[in-house]
Motif scaffolding. Structure first.
Motif, PDB file in Angstrom:
ATOM      1  N   ASN A   7     -38.515  25.337  15.781  1.00 25.80           N
ATOM      2  CA  ASN A   7     -38.332  24.038  16.442  1.00 25.80           C
ATOM      3  C   ASN A   7     -37.428  24.157  17.655  1.00 25.80           C
ATOM      4  OD1 ASN A   7     -40.043  22.636  14.739  1.00 25.80           O
ATOM      5  ND2 ASN A   7     -38.424  22.076  13.320  1.00 25.80           N
ATOM      6  N   GLU A   8     -36.366  24.944  17.563  1.00 29.69           N
ATOM      7  CA  GLU A   8     -35.463  25.122  18.707  1.00 29.69           C
ATOM      8  C   GLU A   8     -36.166  25.849  19.849  1.00 29.69           C
ATOM      9  OE1 GLU A   8     -32.802  25.017  21.545  1.00 29.69           O
ATOM     10  OE2 GLU A   8     -32.774  23.769  19.747  1.00 29.69           O
ATOM     11  N   ALA A   9     -36.996  26.837  19.523  1.00 30.46           N
ATOM     12  CA  ALA A   9     -37.736  27.563  20.559  1.00 30.46           C
ATOM     13  C   ALA A   9     -38.699  26.624  21.287  1.00 30.46           C
ATOM     14  CB  ALA A   9     -38.500  28.728  19.939  1.00 30.46           C
ATOM     15  N   ILE A  10     -39.367  25.770  20.553  1.00 26.80           N
ATOM     16  CA  ILE A  10     -40.292  24.801  21.161  1.00 26.80           C
ATOM     17  C   ILE A  10     -39.520  23.829  22.043  1.00 26.80           C
ATOM     18  CG2 ILE A  10     -41.859  22.872  20.680  1.00 26.80           C
ATOM     19  CD1 ILE A  10     -42.720  24.455  18.137  1.00 26.80           C
ATOM     20  N   ALA A  11     -38.405  23.307  21.535  1.00 27.85           N
ATOM     21  CA  ALA A  11     -37.592  22.365  22.305  1.00 27.85           C
ATOM     22  C   ALA A  11     -37.080  23.006  23.588  1.00 27.85           C
ATOM     23  CB  ALA A  11     -36.434  21.852  21.451  1.00 27.85           C
ATOM     24  N   SER A  12     -36.693  24.271  23.527  1.00 34.48           N
ATOM     25  CA  SER A  12     -36.192  24.981  24.695  1.00 34.48           C
ATOM     26  C   SER A  12     -37.270  25.103  25.775  1.00 34.48           C
ATOM     27  CB  SER A  12     -35.701  26.371  24.283  1.00 34.48           C
ATOM     28  OG  SER A  12     -35.359  27.129  25.408  1.00 34.48           O
ATOM     29  N   VAL A  13     -38.481  25.451  25.377  1.00 37.33           N
ATOM     30  CA  VAL A  13     -39.588  25.569  26.330  1.00 37.33           C
ATOM     31  C   VAL A  13     -39.888  24.209  26.949  1.00 37.33           C
ATOM     32  CG1 VAL A  13     -42.059  26.042  26.548  1.00 37.33           C
ATOM     33  CG2 VAL A  13     -40.601  27.604  25.256  1.00 37.33           C
TER      34      VAL A  13
END
Length: 93
Positions: free
Chosen positions: A79-85
Protein backbone atom coordinates in the motif's frame (compact mmCIF):
# COMPACT_ATOMS: atom_id res chain seq x y z
CA UNK A 1 11.07 -12.46 -44.64
CA UNK A 2 7.57 -11.11 -44.12
CA UNK A 3 4.92 -12.54 -46.40
CA UNK A 4 2.15 -10.07 -47.23
CA UNK A 5 -1.34 -11.25 -48.15
CA UNK A 6 -3.59 -8.80 -49.96
CA UNK A 7 -7.35 -9.27 -50.22
CA UNK A 8 -10.38 -7.03 -50.70
CA UNK A 9 -13.35 -7.07 -48.36
CA UNK A 10 -16.36 -4.82 -47.72
CA UNK A 11 -17.95 -3.20 -44.69
CA UNK A 12 -21.53 -4.34 -44.03
CA UNK A 13 -24.39 -2.05 -43.04
CA UNK A 14 -23.67 -3.09 -39.43
CA UNK A 15 -20.00 -2.11 -39.73
CA UNK A 16 -18.86 -5.72 -39.94
CA UNK A 17 -15.86 -6.79 -42.00
CA UNK A 18 -15.22 -10.34 -43.19
CA UNK A 19 -11.58 -11.33 -42.90
CA UNK A 20 -10.69 -13.40 -45.96
CA UNK A 21 -10.11 -17.11 -45.33
CA UNK A 22 -6.43 -16.97 -46.37
CA UNK A 23 -5.72 -14.32 -43.74
CA UNK A 24 -7.71 -16.12 -41.03
CA UNK A 25 -5.82 -19.32 -41.80
CA UNK A 26 -2.39 -17.61 -41.84
CA UNK A 27 -3.07 -15.97 -38.44
CA UNK A 28 -4.90 -19.01 -37.03
CA UNK A 29 -7.99 -16.92 -36.28
CA UNK A 30 -11.03 -18.88 -35.14
CA UNK A 31 -14.59 -17.91 -34.28
CA UNK A 32 -14.43 -15.72 -31.19
CA UNK A 33 -10.81 -14.64 -31.71
CA UNK A 34 -10.27 -11.15 -30.31
CA UNK A 35 -8.62 -8.36 -32.29
CA UNK A 36 -7.33 -4.97 -31.17
CA UNK A 37 -8.24 -2.20 -33.62
CA UNK A 38 -5.85 0.73 -34.23
CA UNK A 39 -6.25 3.71 -36.56
CA UNK A 40 -4.07 6.69 -37.41
CA UNK A 41 -6.91 8.39 -39.26
CA UNK A 42 -6.01 6.96 -42.68
CA UNK A 43 -5.21 3.34 -41.91
CA UNK A 44 -6.71 0.53 -39.87
CA UNK A 45 -4.62 -2.15 -38.21
CA UNK A 46 -6.13 -5.27 -36.66
CA UNK A 47 -3.87 -7.03 -34.17
CA UNK A 48 -4.82 -10.46 -32.81
CA UNK A 49 -4.90 -10.60 -29.01
CA UNK A 50 -3.54 -13.83 -27.68
CA UNK A 51 -4.49 -15.17 -24.29
CA UNK A 52 -1.53 -15.20 -21.93
CA UNK A 53 -0.06 -18.58 -21.07
CA UNK A 54 -0.95 -19.37 -17.43
CA UNK A 55 2.36 -21.19 -16.93
CA UNK A 56 4.25 -18.07 -18.09
CA UNK A 57 2.16 -15.94 -15.70
CA UNK A 58 2.96 -18.28 -12.81
CA UNK A 59 6.68 -18.06 -13.63
CA UNK A 60 6.50 -14.26 -13.53
CA UNK A 61 4.65 -14.33 -10.22
CA UNK A 62 7.17 -16.78 -8.74
CA UNK A 63 10.04 -14.54 -9.88
CA UNK A 64 8.32 -11.49 -8.35
CA UNK A 65 7.80 -13.37 -5.08
CA UNK A 66 11.45 -14.45 -5.05
CA UNK A 67 12.56 -10.83 -5.60
CA UNK A 68 10.24 -9.60 -2.81
CA UNK A 69 11.68 -12.23 -0.46
CA UNK A 70 15.26 -11.26 -1.40
CA UNK A 71 14.74 -7.54 -0.74
CA UNK A 72 12.65 -8.14 2.37
CA UNK A 73 9.42 -6.68 1.01
CA UNK A 74 6.37 -7.49 3.10
CA UNK A 75 2.72 -7.51 2.08
CA UNK A 76 2.19 -4.45 4.28
CA UNK A 77 4.72 -2.50 2.13
CA UNK A 78 2.50 -2.73 -0.97
CA UNK A 79 0.00 0.00 0.00
CA UNK A 80 2.83 2.44 0.78
CA UNK A 81 4.53 1.65 -2.54
CA UNK A 82 1.30 2.34 -4.42
CA UNK A 83 0.70 5.57 -2.49
CA UNK A 84 4.26 6.71 -3.22
CA UNK A 85 3.85 6.18 -6.98
CA UNK A 86 0.51 8.02 -6.94
CA UNK A 87 2.07 10.98 -5.08
CA UNK A 88 4.88 11.16 -7.64
CA UNK A 89 2.39 11.11 -10.53
CA UNK A 90 0.33 13.90 -8.94
CA UNK A 91 3.33 16.17 -8.48
CA UNK A 92 4.54 15.47 -12.04
CA UNK A 93 1.35 16.91 -13.56
Amino acid sequence: MTQYISEITVVSSKGQVVLPKAIRAKLNLKTGSKLMVFSDGDNILLKPITQPDIAEFREMMDAAQQWADEVGMQETDINEAIASVRRKKKTAK
